[in-house]
Scaffold this motif. Structure first.
Motif, PDB file in Angstrom:
ATOM      1  N   GLY A   1       3.140  17.853   2.480  1.00 27.70           N
ATOM      2  CA  GLY A   1       1.998  17.066   2.232  1.00 27.70           C
ATOM      3  C   GLY A   1       0.374  17.597   2.547  1.00 27.70           C
ATOM      4  N   VAL A   2       0.550  18.744   2.956  1.00 28.89           N
ATOM      5  CA  VAL A   2      -0.730  19.612   3.257  1.00 28.89           C
ATOM      6  C   VAL A   2      -1.121  20.583   2.016  1.00 28.89           C
ATOM      7  N   SER A   3      -2.592  20.347   1.829  1.00 29.06           N
ATOM      8  CA  SER A   3      -2.995  20.904   0.491  1.00 29.06           C
ATOM      9  C   SER A   3      -3.530  22.216   1.273  1.00 29.06           C
ATOM     10  N   LEU A   4      -2.642  23.453   0.424  1.00 30.81           N
ATOM     11  CA  LEU A   4      -2.912  24.647   0.956  1.00 30.81           C
ATOM     12  C   LEU A   4      -3.186  25.661  -0.169  1.00 30.81           C
TER      13      LEU A   4
ATOM     14  N   GLN B   1      -0.173  13.930  -5.916  1.00 33.32           N
ATOM     15  CA  GLN B   1       0.282  12.739  -6.303  1.00 33.32           C
ATOM     16  C   GLN B   1       1.356  12.334  -5.512  1.00 33.32           C
ATOM     17  N   GLY B   2       1.772  12.901  -4.404  1.00 36.88           N
ATOM     18  CA  GLY B   2       3.021  12.389  -3.777  1.00 36.88           C
ATOM     19  C   GLY B   2       4.315  12.554  -4.154  1.00 36.88           C
TER      20      GLY B   2
ATOM     21  N   VAL C   1       5.459  12.914   0.538  1.00 33.57           N
ATOM     22  CA  VAL C   1       6.039  11.752  -0.264  1.00 33.57           C
ATOM     23  C   VAL C   1       5.403  10.743  -0.341  1.00 33.57           C
ATOM     24  N   CYS C   2       5.062  10.128  -1.551  1.00 37.52           N
ATOM     25  CA  CYS C   2       4.389   8.859  -1.569  1.00 37.52           C
ATOM     26  C   CYS C   2       5.365   7.714  -1.518  1.00 37.52           C
ATOM     27  N   LEU C   3       4.998   6.973  -0.296  1.00 38.07           N
ATOM     28  CA  LEU C   3       6.149   5.807  -0.040  1.00 38.07           C
ATOM     29  C   LEU C   3       5.119   4.459  -0.088  1.00 38.07           C
TER      30      LEU C   3
ATOM     31  N   ASP D   1       0.975  -1.222  -0.008  1.00 36.56           N
ATOM     32  CA  ASP D   1      -0.042  -0.020  -0.127  1.00 36.56           C
ATOM     33  C   ASP D   1       0.933   1.312  -0.071  1.00 36.56           C
ATOM     34  N   SER D   2       0.161   2.485  -0.182  1.00 38.47           N
ATOM     35  CA  SER D   2       0.759   3.495  -0.279  1.00 38.47           C
ATOM     36  C   SER D   2       0.449   4.506   0.821  1.00 38.47           C
ATOM     37  N   ILE D   3       1.552   5.093   1.539  1.00 34.39           N
ATOM     38  CA  ILE D   3       1.045   6.225   2.519  1.00 34.39           C
ATOM     39  C   ILE D   3       2.231   7.334   2.350  1.00 34.39           C
TER      40      ILE D   3
END
Length: 205
Positions: free
Chosen positions: A142-145, A99-100, A46-48, A39-41
């Motif tokens: 990672g915060v949408s602003l 997208q990360g 950053v998508c890891l 899975d992705s987190i």
């Protein structure tokens, strides 16, 4: 795909340096509740990929490319991080499409406290300036602003009490690095209009 709405303020439990890569162990009981291998987190935007999970923690491998392009290389045991699981199809899009995939890093240049919020000035790499516009969207750690003001070398954001309390942006100090991801739609528009293609050709001459 993410929305930039942070679900949890997590913590780095351990960092293992593997030479040209690193392995991170992170604590996040909320985001690991239904997570499994593969899975992705998103970690600070950053998508890891999850390697394994246990007892509210998960492990992720971070390759050299990611360490080079993001601020994850500066994390250490005890560092706080913003965590978000991918959006579920059919769910509400609370932020914007994220997208990360980090486009670059900036630096907290100034913090200006207000009565009920705080204005934060973030340095901006010149190559990303054309994608950042007033009232547009940007992802910071990672915060949408929403962008308040945009210039060639910086932009400002206004942080409400919830964002200050529930994300790392409330504890970042002047001089700290942050991951930046611009709106992917702006990059696609540029490419379709020929700007990206032209620049790519010029860079290979």
């Amino acid at each position: 795909m993410f929305t930039g709405i942070v679900e949890e303020l997590g913590e780095v439990v351990a960092v293992e340096n593997l030479g040209d890569s690193s392995r991170f162990r992170l604590r996040g009981p909320v985001v690991t509740d239904d997570a499994k291998h593969g899975d992705s987190i998103a970690v600070n935007g950053v998508c890891l990929t999850v390697v394994d999970t246990a007892d509210g923690e998960f492990t992720a491998d971070v390759m050299a490319e990611t360490l080079h392009r993001s601020s994850l290389g500066a994390l250490a045991t005890g560092s706080r991080v913003n965590l978000e699981r991918p959006m579920a199809l059919g769910g509400r899009l609370g932020g914007h499409l994220v997208q990360g995939h980090v486009d670059g890093t900036g630096t907290i240049a100034a913090r200006i406290p207000g009565e009920h919020w705080e204005i934060v000035k973030v340095s901006l790499p010149g190559a990303l300036a054309r994608y950042v516009v007033e009232k547009g969207s940007i992802t910071v750690d990672g915060v949408s602003l929403t962008v308040v003001d945009a210039a060639d070398d910086h932009f400002t954001i206004s942080l409400i009490p919830t964002t200050l309390a529930l994300t790392t942006l409330g504890i970042k100090q002047v001089g700290d690095p942050v991951n930046l991801e611009v709106d992917v739609l702006a990059k696609y528009v540029e490419r379709l209009l020929g700007g990206g293609a032209t620049e790519a050709k010029e860079s290979t001459r």
